[in-house]
Scaffold this motif. Structure first.
Motif, PDB file in Angstrom:
ATOM      1  N   VAL A   1       0.823  -1.151  -0.072  1.00 18.49           N
ATOM      2  CA  VAL A   1       0.076  -0.084   0.092  1.00 18.49           C
ATOM      3  C   VAL A   1       0.751   1.137   0.076  1.00 18.49           C
ATOM      4  O   VAL A   1       1.627   1.119   0.713  1.00 18.49           O
TER       5      VAL A   1
ATOM      6  N   GLN B   1      -3.198   3.284  10.299  1.00 13.57           N
ATOM      7  CA  GLN B   1      -3.140   1.659  10.013  1.00 13.57           C
ATOM      8  C   GLN B   1      -4.477   1.173   9.873  1.00 13.57           C
ATOM      9  O   GLN B   1      -4.709  -0.183   9.126  1.00 13.57           O
TER      10      GLN B   1
ATOM     11  N   ILE C   1      -5.027   0.662   6.037  1.00 12.14           N
ATOM     12  CA  ILE C   1      -4.401  -0.195   5.256  1.00 12.14           C
ATOM     13  C   ILE C   1      -4.841  -1.703   5.854  1.00 12.14           C
ATOM     14  O   ILE C   1      -5.076  -2.551   4.842  1.00 12.14           O
TER      15      ILE C   1
END
Length: 101
Positions: A5, A14, A17
């Motif tokens: 990514v 996070q 992701i």
């Protein structure tokens, strides 16, 4: 499957992701020969609200599959891209099974 990514013009948290990873892992149910996925998350500097661009490149044997969508939120874009990729992978799998038969 390895998922790379990359976020352009911003720092992805996070949670985003993990969301992308979870959605792309589901693609392996439809086509198990996926080598890796490159995901590019971009924010365009425009005045319109649909300024989030998601581009997903799947590397599979026989060539790569690329999908690009523009939406209001990255989650929307990822969902649309995964839907399109699902259709393409199902079609590719059908063609391969038709050749074997």
């Amino acid at each position: 499957m390895k998922v790379n990514v990359q976020s352009v013009n911003f720092n992805a948290d996070q949670k985003l992701i993990d969301f992308v990873q979870g959605r792309l892992d589901k693609l392996e149910h439809y086509y198990d020969k996926i080598i890796y996925a490159d995901v590019f998350l971009k924010v365009q500097n425009t005045s319109i609200k649909e300024n989030k661009v998601t581009e997903i490149l799947l590397s599979i044997p026989g060539g790569d599959v690329i999908v690009k969508k523009t939406c209001r939120k990255f989650e929307e874009c990822v969902d649309e891209c995964v839907g399109t990729l699902t259709r393409q992978l199902k079609k590719k799998k059908e063609k391969m099974s038709a050749k074997v038969s």
